[in-house]
Design an enzyme around this catalytic site. Structure first.
Site, PDB file in Angstrom:
ATOM      1  N   THR A  47      15.128  -0.108 -18.324  1.00  0.00           N
ATOM      2  CA  THR A  47      14.113   0.898 -18.635  1.00  0.00           C
ATOM      3  C   THR A  47      14.628   1.885 -19.677  1.00  0.00           C
ATOM      4  OG1 THR A  47      13.190   0.710 -16.410  1.00  0.00           O
ATOM      5  CG2 THR A  47      12.638   2.703 -17.629  1.00  0.00           C
ATOM      6  N   TYR A 137      23.967  -6.249 -10.611  1.00  0.00           N
ATOM      7  CA  TYR A 137      22.594  -6.098 -11.086  1.00  0.00           C
ATOM      8  C   TYR A 137      22.141  -7.444 -11.637  1.00  0.00           C
ATOM      9  CZ  TYR A 137      18.834  -4.344 -14.246  1.00  0.00           C
ATOM     10  OH  TYR A 137      17.643  -4.139 -14.923  1.00  0.00           O
ATOM     11  N   LYS A 166      21.489  -4.696  -7.076  1.00  0.00           N
ATOM     12  CA  LYS A 166      20.147  -4.365  -7.544  1.00  0.00           C
ATOM     13  C   LYS A 166      19.522  -5.675  -8.017  1.00  0.00           C
ATOM     14  CE  LYS A 166      17.779  -1.811 -11.251  1.00  0.00           C
ATOM     15  NZ  LYS A 166      17.068  -2.940 -11.871  1.00  0.00           N
ATOM     16  N   VAL A 208      14.868   0.346  -7.030  1.00  0.00           N
ATOM     17  CA  VAL A 208      15.229   0.934  -8.321  1.00  0.00           C
ATOM     18  C   VAL A 208      13.999   0.742  -9.192  1.00  0.00           C
ATOM     19  CG1 VAL A 208      16.775   0.927 -10.297  1.00  0.00           C
ATOM     20  CG2 VAL A 208      17.669   0.432  -8.028  1.00  0.00           C
TER      21      VAL A 208
END
Length: 301
Positions: A47, A137, A166, A208
């Protein structure tokens, strides 16, 4: 050792029109999110357009978020990069500026086999103290590499500072398998915002969420309702959160996030090339759609 939980907000990166980073707006966005009750902050991930940033820019953003937060919320810095040397440098920087931990995406673009993935994360783990937490991640749709349960289990058992993952792909079968890695001692935080409630019900510690970087309220309220056992209210809040997800394109175009933040009084700046800002026509359509959903949000307060 602080872990990720509840609503962990993946932050956008405000750019000036010339492509430079606007650190003043990074600080204002940090304050805005804290004021809305998010539990953790996660700058410099997908993001945050991390691969468009230099190492020095990433360090400046990380310092700004940590210094602005001042321990009021948990702050994890995403340090993943296409160059291993940059990852190690950014991980050390996060440690020394007082971040609570780091997230590290899998190697990007080039395929990596299980031996290479395991070696990659062990290299990062061994470069840091045992009490400085690391979250793996996995976002295979962007990174082109996915972490198998076998690799995750090996890393969790052999690396004391690898404490969770994540996972940003809507696969509940694999999510449930991650949740069984060293049961009770390995956390899973889930990425797809529109599945926050079912992820919590499955046993994930939280989300998240990029959408919560624009509209934290329904996500924070959903988590609170779930914690209180009010599943009916949590379901209604998930419906509202999903409406925001749909209108904001589920994070597929960060310009929608930035324009929506401007409508909320936070100047999140511009996109950095090659991506472009959305058109005036798209902005007006976004504004109209958000006004309709905001009326439902106003009921929450």
């Amino acid at each position: 050792m602080k872990k990720l939980y509840g609503v962990t907000t993946a932050m956008v990166t405000p750019f000036n029109e010339d492509g430079s980073v606007n650190l003043e707006q990074v600080a204002k966005l940090t304050e805005f999110l804290i004021s809305k009750g998010v539990h953790c902050l996660y700058p410099l991930g997908t993001t945050g357009e991390m691969l468009k940033l230099s190492v020095s820019e990433r360090k400046a953003i990380a310092e700004t978020v940590v210094n602005t937060a001042r321990g009021r919320v948990t702050v994890y810095i995403h340090v993943g990069d296409i160059q291993v040397e940059h990852v190690l440098e950014l991980a050390q920087h996060a440690l020394h500026i007082g971040a609570d931990g780091i997230g590290v995406v899998t190697p990007i673009y080039f395929g990596a086999n299980e031996r290479e993935l395991e070696n990659y994360y062990k290299l990062i783990s061994n470069s840091l103290p045992d009490n400085f937490p690391i979250y793996l991640y996995s976002i295979p749709q962007c990174a082109a590499n996915e972490l198998s349960v076998e690799v995750v289990e090996k890393l969790a058992k052999e690396c004391k500072n690898i404490v969770g993952i994540k996972y940003s792909y809507p696969d509940f079968t694999l999510t449930s398998k991650y949740l069984n890695v060293i049961e009770g001692n390995f956390d899973v935080v889930f990425g797809p915002d529109h599945l926050f409630l079912p992820a919590l019900a499955l046993g994930c510690s939280g989300t998240v969420s990029g959408i919560s970087g624009v509209y934290p309220e329904p996500f924070v309220a959903l988590y609170q309702a779930f914690q209180e056992g009010n599943i009916g209210k949590a379901r209604e809040l998930q419906k509202l959160a999903t409406k925001y997800c749909d209108v904001l394109r589920n994070g597929s175009n960060m310009s929608y996030f930035k324009e929506a933040l401007k409508m909320r009084g936070i100047d999140a700046g511009y996109m950095k090339g090659p991506q472009l800002d959305i058109t005036n026509e798209e902005i007006e359509k976004l504004r109209k759609n958000l006004v309709e959903i905001d009326q439902e949000l106003s009921v929450i307060g």
